[in-house]
Design a protein around this motif. Structure first.
Motif, mmCIF file in Angstrom:
data_model
loop_
_atom_site.group_PDB
_atom_site.id
_atom_site.type_symbol
_atom_site.label_atom_id
_atom_site.label_comp_id
_atom_site.label_asym_id
_atom_site.label_seq_id
_atom_site.Cartn_x
_atom_site.Cartn_y
_atom_site.Cartn_z
ATOM 1 N N LEU A 66 0.785 -1.099 -0.021
ATOM 2 C CA LEU A 66 -0.049 0.028 -0.114
ATOM 3 C C LEU A 66 0.824 1.112 0.006
ATOM 4 O O LEU A 66 0.426 2.192 -0.980
ATOM 5 C CB LEU A 66 -0.742 0.010 1.055
ATOM 6 C CG LEU A 66 -2.162 -0.655 1.164
ATOM 7 C CD1 LEU A 66 -2.981 -0.692 2.420
ATOM 8 C CD2 LEU A 66 -2.959 -0.483 0.071
ATOM 9 N N HIS A 82 -7.948 2.786 -0.135
ATOM 10 C CA HIS A 82 -8.613 1.521 0.232
ATOM 11 C C HIS A 82 -9.135 0.764 -0.903
ATOM 12 O O HIS A 82 -9.118 -0.627 -0.709
ATOM 13 C CB HIS A 82 -9.716 2.250 1.093
ATOM 14 C CG HIS A 82 -10.764 1.217 1.652
ATOM 15 N ND1 HIS A 82 -10.603 0.263 2.642
ATOM 16 C CD2 HIS A 82 -12.075 0.936 1.300
ATOM 17 C CE1 HIS A 82 -11.370 -0.689 2.798
ATOM 18 N NE2 HIS A 82 -12.577 -0.040 2.157
ATOM 19 N N GLY A 85 -6.487 -1.339 -2.081
ATOM 20 C CA GLY A 85 -6.296 -2.590 -1.171
ATOM 21 C C GLY A 85 -7.363 -3.601 -1.357
ATOM 22 O O GLY A 85 -6.928 -4.925 -1.186
ATOM 23 N N TRP A 159 -9.507 -7.245 3.306
ATOM 24 C CA TRP A 159 -10.367 -6.425 3.596
ATOM 25 C C TRP A 159 -9.853 -5.603 4.978
ATOM 26 O O TRP A 159 -10.115 -4.204 5.044
ATOM 27 C CB TRP A 159 -12.020 -6.581 3.693
ATOM 28 C CG TRP A 159 -12.931 -5.881 4.049
ATOM 29 C CD1 TRP A 159 -13.272 -4.645 3.204
ATOM 30 C CD2 TRP A 159 -13.553 -5.392 5.049
ATOM 31 N NE1 TRP A 159 -14.280 -3.809 3.659
ATOM 32 C CE2 TRP A 159 -14.406 -4.324 4.996
ATOM 33 C CE3 TRP A 159 -13.544 -6.056 6.319
ATOM 34 C CZ2 TRP A 159 -15.006 -3.922 6.009
ATOM 35 C CZ3 TRP A 159 -14.228 -5.706 7.405
ATOM 36 C CH2 TRP A 159 -15.264 -4.489 7.276
ATOM 37 N N SER A 162 -6.806 -3.564 4.460
ATOM 38 C CA SER A 162 -7.075 -2.508 3.570
ATOM 39 C C SER A 162 -7.599 -1.350 4.462
ATOM 40 O O SER A 162 -7.465 -0.252 4.316
ATOM 41 C CB SER A 162 -7.815 -2.904 2.467
ATOM 42 O OG SER A 162 -8.027 -1.550 1.634
ATOM 43 N N ALA A 166 -4.983 1.574 5.060
ATOM 44 C CA ALA A 166 -5.215 2.505 4.240
ATOM 45 C C ALA A 166 -5.149 3.917 4.971
ATOM 46 O O ALA A 166 -5.010 4.953 4.514
ATOM 47 C CB ALA A 166 -6.330 2.392 3.169
#
Length: 185
Positions: A66, A82, A85, A159, A162, A166
């Protein structure tokens, strides 16, 4: 000089980064499976330790990917990062699930028989003929179920990573007029 962010660049970068994350995950899984071959309490403890190390390693690699994406493009805000990700998690989950199915069907086909044998021994006293027949019907579809389960499991972790990373990679800028360059605020 940083490039301008585009959605196509996001998908392309997420595909490559997803492959890298999947390879790290598969390598960690192979190490965990080797630790699981040790018998007794030490084997269980090593398997748990390998699983925990795999989660931490995947988190570190995910955050690094990221940060690398965010630093290579100009104007990346939280929403874009996001979404990137999530794309990264999607690609990585697909590759890891494909490996899980390949592992059960080709690389280690006896593992499915071992799992069902242990299940039958453990629950033999509780299973009647209907449950045994349902188990026999389900066995040919087990690789599909395990592939789907692996995909969902990996995507949920991606998820979560992320969502967490993020935000930390792109700190809030209260003086920014927009959150990202795509017009979303």
């Amino acid at each position: 000089m940083k490039k301008e962010y585009t959605t196509g660049d996001s998908w392309n970068s997420a595909a490559v980064a997803g492959l890298v994350l999947a390879l790290v995950t598969i390598a960690a899984e192979l190490v965990a499976s080797l630790c699981g071959k040790v018998n007794g309490f030490a084997g269980g403890f090593l398997a748990f330790l390998a699983w925990a190390c795999k989660l931490v390693l995947c988190a570190v690699v995910f955050r690094y990917l990221l940060k690398r994406f965010q630093s290579s493009f100009d104007g990346i805000g939280y929403p874009n990062l996001h979404r990137y990700g999530l794309k990264l998690a999607l690609f990585s989950s697909i590759v890891v699930a494909a490996y899980a199915v390949l592992n059960i069907l080709v690389i280690n086909p006896g593992s499915l028989d071992e799992i069902t044998g242990v299940f039958r021994e453990s629950y033999a006293s509780m299973m009647d003929s209907n449950a045994e027949a349902a188990l026999e019907k389900m066995l040919p579809k087990m690789p599909v179920y395990m592939g789907i389960g692996t995909f969902v499991y990996c995507f949920i972790w991606g998820w979560l990573y992320s969502k967490i990373f993020a935000r930390s990679v792109t700190p809030d800028d209260p003086f920014s007029e927009t959150e990202d360059k795509t017009g979303n605020q």
